[in-house]
Motif scaffolding. Structure first.
Motif, PDB file in Angstrom:
ATOM      1  N   GLY A 124       0.815  -1.214   0.000  1.00 49.85           N
ATOM      2  CA  GLY A 124       0.000   0.000   0.000  1.00 49.85           C
ATOM      3  C   GLY A 124       0.845   1.259   0.000  1.00 49.85           C
ATOM      4  N   ALA A 125       1.945   1.226   0.754  1.00 45.74           N
ATOM      5  CA  ALA A 125       2.835   2.394   0.821  1.00 45.74           C
ATOM      6  C   ALA A 125       3.474   2.680  -0.531  1.00 45.74           C
ATOM      7  N   ASP A 126       3.582   1.661  -1.366  1.00 51.12           N
ATOM      8  CA  ASP A 126       4.122   1.838  -2.713  1.00 51.12           C
ATOM      9  C   ASP A 126       3.083   2.411  -3.667  1.00 51.12           C
ATOM     10  N   GLY A 127       1.844   2.617  -3.173  1.00 49.86           N
ATOM     11  CA  GLY A 127       0.807   3.259  -3.973  1.00 49.86           C
ATOM     12  C   GLY A 127      -0.028   2.331  -4.829  1.00 49.86           C
ATOM     13  N   MET A 128       0.123   1.035  -4.666  1.00 50.52           N
ATOM     14  CA  MET A 128      -0.654   0.098  -5.476  1.00 50.52           C
ATOM     15  C   MET A 128      -2.129   0.166  -5.080  1.00 50.52           C
ATOM     16  N   ILE A 129      -3.003   0.015  -6.066  1.00 49.56           N
ATOM     17  CA  ILE A 129      -4.438   0.039  -5.802  1.00 49.56           C
ATOM     18  C   ILE A 129      -5.041  -1.334  -6.048  1.00 49.56           C
ATOM     19  N   TRP A 130      -6.225  -1.528  -5.462  1.00 49.64           N
ATOM     20  CA  TRP A 130      -6.961  -2.773  -5.686  1.00 49.64           C
ATOM     21  C   TRP A 130      -7.688  -2.687  -7.019  1.00 49.64           C
ATOM     22  N   ASP A 131      -7.081  -3.239  -8.065  1.00 45.17           N
ATOM     23  CA  ASP A 131      -7.823  -3.412  -9.308  1.00 45.17           C
ATOM     24  C   ASP A 131      -8.423  -4.820  -9.233  1.00 45.17           C
ATOM     25  N   GLU A 132      -9.224  -5.164 -10.207  1.00 42.03           N
ATOM     26  CA  GLU A 132      -9.908  -6.454 -10.154  1.00 42.03           C
ATOM     27  C   GLU A 132      -8.919  -7.622 -10.092  1.00 42.03           C
ATOM     28  N   GLU A 133      -7.885  -7.572 -10.902  1.00 42.01           N
ATOM     29  CA  GLU A 133      -6.927  -8.669 -10.958  1.00 42.01           C
ATOM     30  C   GLU A 133      -6.221  -8.877  -9.615  1.00 42.01           C
ATOM     31  N   SER A 134      -5.746  -7.803  -9.011  1.00 42.85           N
ATOM     32  CA  SER A 134      -5.029  -7.943  -7.737  1.00 42.85           C
ATOM     33  C   SER A 134      -5.983  -8.360  -6.619  1.00 42.85           C
ATOM     34  N   PHE A 135      -7.183  -7.804  -6.584  1.00 43.45           N
ATOM     35  CA  PHE A 135      -8.159  -8.150  -5.553  1.00 43.45           C
ATOM     36  C   PHE A 135      -8.516  -9.630  -5.630  1.00 43.45           C
ATOM     37  N   VAL A 136      -8.841 -10.103  -6.819  1.00 44.42           N
ATOM     38  CA  VAL A 136      -9.238 -11.500  -7.004  1.00 44.42           C
ATOM     39  C   VAL A 136      -8.097 -12.435  -6.600  1.00 44.42           C
ATOM     40  N   ALA A 137      -6.892 -12.135  -7.022  1.00 46.58           N
ATOM     41  CA  ALA A 137      -5.745 -12.973  -6.658  1.00 46.58           C
ATOM     42  C   ALA A 137      -5.512 -12.958  -5.156  1.00 46.58           C
ATOM     43  N   TYR A 138      -5.637 -11.787  -4.528  1.00 49.08           N
ATOM     44  CA  TYR A 138      -5.414 -11.683  -3.086  1.00 49.08           C
ATOM     45  C   TYR A 138      -6.434 -12.491  -2.294  1.00 49.08           C
ATOM     46  N   VAL A 139      -7.724 -12.307  -2.573  1.00 49.06           N
ATOM     47  CA  VAL A 139      -8.726 -12.993  -1.754  1.00 49.06           C
ATOM     48  C   VAL A 139      -8.722 -14.499  -1.967  1.00 49.06           C
ATOM     49  N   GLN A 140      -8.149 -14.958  -3.065  1.00 47.23           N
ATOM     50  CA  GLN A 140      -8.061 -16.399  -3.280  1.00 47.23           C
ATOM     51  C   GLN A 140      -6.831 -17.018  -2.615  1.00 47.23           C
ATOM     52  N   ASP A 141      -5.800 -16.230  -2.388  1.00 41.24           N
ATOM     53  CA  ASP A 141      -4.594 -16.720  -1.708  1.00 41.24           C
ATOM     54  C   ASP A 141      -3.832 -15.529  -1.120  1.00 41.24           C
ATOM     55  N   PRO A 142      -4.310 -15.014   0.014  1.00 36.30           N
ATOM     56  CA  PRO A 142      -3.727 -13.787   0.557  1.00 36.30           C
ATOM     57  C   PRO A 142      -2.212 -13.828   0.775  1.00 36.30           C
ATOM     58  N   THR A 143      -1.723 -14.824   1.452  1.00 34.63           N
ATOM     59  CA  THR A 143      -0.280 -14.874   1.722  1.00 34.63           C
ATOM     60  C   THR A 143       0.512 -15.107   0.449  1.00 34.63           C
ATOM     61  N   GLY A 144       0.041 -15.995  -0.397  1.00 36.43           N
ATOM     62  CA  GLY A 144       0.732 -16.263  -1.666  1.00 36.43           C
ATOM     63  C   GLY A 144       0.819 -15.018  -2.523  1.00 36.43           C
ATOM     64  N   TRP A 145      -0.288 -14.252  -2.592  1.00 40.02           N
ATOM     65  CA  TRP A 145      -0.290 -13.024  -3.389  1.00 40.02           C
ATOM     66  C   TRP A 145       0.680 -12.001  -2.814  1.00 40.02           C
ATOM     67  N   LEU A 146       0.682 -11.837  -1.502  1.00 38.73           N
ATOM     68  CA  LEU A 146       1.608 -10.885  -0.881  1.00 38.73           C
ATOM     69  C   LEU A 146       3.050 -11.248  -1.205  1.00 38.73           C
ATOM     70  N   ARG A 147       3.386 -12.497  -1.035  1.00 42.67           N
ATOM     71  CA  ARG A 147       4.764 -12.936  -1.269  1.00 42.67           C
ATOM     72  C   ARG A 147       5.162 -12.778  -2.737  1.00 42.67           C
ATOM     73  N   GLU A 148       4.247 -13.105  -3.642  1.00 40.39           N
ATOM     74  CA  GLU A 148       4.540 -12.951  -5.072  1.00 40.39           C
ATOM     75  C   GLU A 148       4.672 -11.474  -5.447  1.00 40.39           C
ATOM     76  N   THR A 149       3.765 -10.662  -4.958  1.00 37.45           N
ATOM     77  CA  THR A 149       3.773  -9.232  -5.287  1.00 37.45           C
ATOM     78  C   THR A 149       5.019  -8.547  -4.753  1.00 37.45           C
ATOM     79  N   LEU A 150       5.435  -8.937  -3.557  1.00 34.13           N
ATOM     80  CA  LEU A 150       6.641  -8.364  -2.961  1.00 34.13           C
ATOM     81  C   LEU A 150       7.923  -8.994  -3.517  1.00 34.13           C
ATOM     82  N   GLY A 151       7.773 -10.128  -4.208  1.00 35.38           N
ATOM     83  CA  GLY A 151       8.950 -10.837  -4.703  1.00 35.38           C
ATOM     84  C   GLY A 151       9.786 -11.402  -3.565  1.00 35.38           C
ATOM     85  N   ASP A 152       9.115 -11.747  -2.462  1.00 38.63           N
ATOM     86  CA  ASP A 152       9.796 -12.220  -1.260  1.00 38.63           C
ATOM     87  C   ASP A 152       9.082 -13.450  -0.723  1.00 38.63           C
ATOM     88  N   PRO A 153       9.627 -14.648  -0.975  1.00 39.26           N
ATOM     89  CA  PRO A 153       8.965 -15.863  -0.507  1.00 39.26           C
ATOM     90  C   PRO A 153       8.921 -15.987   1.021  1.00 39.26           C
TER      91      PRO A 153
END
Length: 159
Positions: free
Chosen positions: A93-122
């Motif tokens: 959020g601090a990087d300014g990313m917004i919830w578009d449909e693609e990011s929201f759908v991916a997040y709610v289906q796998d919250p931790t997996g999406w965070l780790r992938e988005t941050l590039g940090d397993p």
């Protein structure tokens, strides 16, 4: 000849940036079904509410373990001042990313997996959200429902 090529290259770099400053911020309309999303929101009410800025409860009841989702869809990730987000989603959020449909759908289906992938940090911290929306159609509909309650406002980009 080199001066002409250099000047042309400089103009190619500056012109798109200048033009970008005059564009209106736009987001694609959600592809889901709002009514189906309202029904699907029943699976979210144990943790979330949707309460507008006037304090009117639009969905949910008294749940408080998750953030109020009013203004989530189409708006800044982790953008509510009245909720203490986990460190991984707060960083996104601090990087300014917004919830578009693609990011929201991916997040709610796998919250931790999406965070780790988005941050590039397993090894990124786990999401506070442990629930996963199992069906992609439900996730898309949830986004449409939340978007319908507070669509993003088109704003002029600053020069």
């Amino acid at each position: 000849m080199n001066k002409i090529i250099t000047a042309a290259a400089a103009l190619m770099l500056v012109a798109p940036a200048h033009a970008e400053n005059h564009e209106t911020t736009e987001m694609a309309a959600p592809s889901g079904d709002v009514a189906a999303g309202e029904k699907a929101f029943r699976q979210c009410v144990s943790c979330h509410i949707v309460k507008n800025d006037a304090g009117e409860l639009l969905a949910g009841s008294k749940a408080r373990s998750g953030p109020n989702l009013y203004g989530a869809a189409g708006h800044q990730i982790a953008g509510r001042d009245d909720y203490k987000y986990g460190p991984s989603i707060a960083k996104i959020g601090a990087d300014g990313m917004i919830w578009d449909e693609e990011s929201f759908v991916a997040y709610v289906q796998d919250p931790t997996g999406w965070l780790r992938e988005t941050l590039g940090d397993p090894d990124a911290k786990r999401s506070k959200m442990t629930f996963k929306v199992r069906k992609a159609d439900n996730a898309v509909d949830l986004y449409a429902f939340l978007y319908s309650l507070k669509p993003p406002v088109k704003e002029e980009k600053a020069e």
